[in-house]
Design a protein around this motif. Structure first.
Motif, PDB file in Angstrom:
ATOM      1  N   LEU A 256     -23.903  67.648 -33.183  1.00 45.54           N
ATOM      2  CA  LEU A 256     -23.532  66.265 -33.458  1.00 45.54           C
ATOM      3  C   LEU A 256     -24.566  65.661 -34.404  1.00 45.54           C
ATOM      4  CD1 LEU A 256     -22.572  64.982 -29.877  1.00 45.54           C
ATOM      5  CD2 LEU A 256     -21.048  65.848 -31.655  1.00 45.54           C
TER       6      LEU A 256
ATOM      7  N   VAL B 170     -17.452  60.205 -30.061  1.00 44.99           N
ATOM      8  CA  VAL B 170     -17.683  61.064 -31.218  1.00 44.99           C
ATOM      9  C   VAL B 170     -16.647  60.751 -32.290  1.00 44.99           C
ATOM     10  CG1 VAL B 170     -17.765  63.431 -32.064  1.00 44.99           C
ATOM     11  CG2 VAL B 170     -18.717  62.877 -29.819  1.00 44.99           C
TER      12      VAL B 170
ATOM     13  N   LYS C 148     -15.102  61.815 -36.012  1.00 44.52           N
ATOM     14  CA  LYS C 148     -14.990  62.997 -36.854  1.00 44.52           C
ATOM     15  C   LYS C 148     -14.645  62.572 -38.281  1.00 44.52           C
ATOM     16  CE  LYS C 148     -13.542  66.040 -33.078  1.00 44.52           C
ATOM     17  NZ  LYS C 148     -12.475  66.947 -32.565  1.00 44.52           N
TER      18      LYS C 148
ATOM     19  N   LYS D  16     -19.171  65.678 -37.138  1.00 47.93           N
ATOM     20  CA  LYS D  16     -19.027  64.944 -35.885  1.00 47.93           C
ATOM     21  C   LYS D  16     -20.245  64.038 -35.701  1.00 47.93           C
ATOM     22  CE  LYS D  16     -18.361  68.866 -33.592  1.00 47.93           C
ATOM     23  NZ  LYS D  16     -18.000  69.839 -34.639  1.00 47.93           N
TER      24      LYS D  16
ATOM     25  N   ILE E 188     -22.160  60.617 -33.646  1.00 48.77           N
ATOM     26  CA  ILE E 188     -22.226  59.791 -32.442  1.00 48.77           C
ATOM     27  C   ILE E 188     -22.064  58.337 -32.847  1.00 48.77           C
ATOM     28  CG2 ILE E 188     -23.681  59.068 -30.514  1.00 48.77           C
ATOM     29  CD1 ILE E 188     -25.137  61.773 -30.792  1.00 48.77           C
TER      30      ILE E 188
END
Length: 266
Positions: A68, A103, A105, A248, A250
């Motif tokens: 991530l 998350v 994308k 990805k 946060i």
């Protein structure tokens, strides 16, 4: 679920940022996280800086699909990729520890220059003239001729990249939930010999774009991937397409892409 507690911090090597970094590493350790010296060892990669630093962190870590990404903004400028800043770093750690994170994308475009090894772009690919002379490019969509462009260059942008160079070239801002890429003109020349669409156009994820550079005294254009220019001596063609590659990130809850766009431009 894999425990995400190994952090790699990426930043520009300057005294001010490194001072911030010392504080972040100390706080991360106090919360039970393990800062690691190499991105290959991390499952969370954190950039410390602005959007440019975030793009560099993604590129230098080779668009890791099993990690991530997150950005800590240290500038006063609004940021598209950095959800957190130095004052909210504790919120970042708390979000991960309590599995409250969401998350996001972001789609990525794949590019090949002269049929070489693929390059990936989170923002955009640009091809521009390096001399005081226009560049001529034949544009093909799904291997079918579409138009011949003559002007200063072209921008091929991802949805998140649509707010950057693409927007300054009068392209549309695109929702990243739409896997697509956009082609925008940089100062096109339209006359009886050359005629282009005259506006940006958006291609779906399943389309294939091919740009063929026509040598007319301008056979050394500059091509850039995100915020890095690459010295390629002779460019014959560029292919652009999308795979299933994503970055990805946060995100904070209640901080959508359009919230960021509003803060940056309105």
């Amino acid at each position: 679920m894999e425990q995400r507690n190994r952090l790699f911090f990426y930043c520009q090597k300057d005294g001010i940022t490194e001072k911030f970094l010392e504080r972040l590493i100390h706080e991360a350790r106090e919360h039970g996280f393990e800062p690691v010296p190499h991105h290959e060892e991390a499952n969370i990669i954190v950039s410390v800086g602005g959007d440019g630093t975030f793009l560099q962190a993604v590129r230098q870590s080779r668009f890791r699909q099993n990690a991530l990404y997150s950005g800590i903004n240290t500038t006063k400028n609004s940021s598209l990729y950095c959800d957190f800043d130095l004052h909210s770093f504790d919120d970042f750690l708390h979000t991960i520890l309590n599995e409250e994170m969401e998350v996001r994308k972001f789609p990525v475009i794949t590019t090949k220059v002269n049929d070489s090894t693929p390059f990936y772009c989170l923002n955009e690919l640009t091809i521009r003239s390096t001399i005081v002379k226009t560049i001529v490019i034949n544009v093909y969509i799904d291997n079918k001729y579409f138009e011949t462009f003559r002007g200063d260059g072209l921008v091929v942008a991802t949805p998140t990249g649509s707010t950057g160079y693409n927007k300054s070239a009068n392209g549309a801002v695109v929702d990243p939930l739409l896997p697509s890429f956009q082609v925008s003109e940089i100062d096109s020349l339209n006359n009886n010999d050359y005629r282009t669409l005259g506006s940006s156009f958006i291609l779906s994820k399943n389309r294939h774009l091919r740009l063929e550079v026509i040598e007319q005294g301008n056979d050394h254009p500059i091509v850039s991937f995100d915020n890095e220019a690459f010295p390629i001596r002779k460019i014959n063609n560029i292919e652009v397409y999308m795979e299933d590659l994503v970055v990805k990130t946060i995100k904070l809850k209640n901080n959508t892409y359009w919230d960021r766009v509003r803060r940056m431009f309105l």
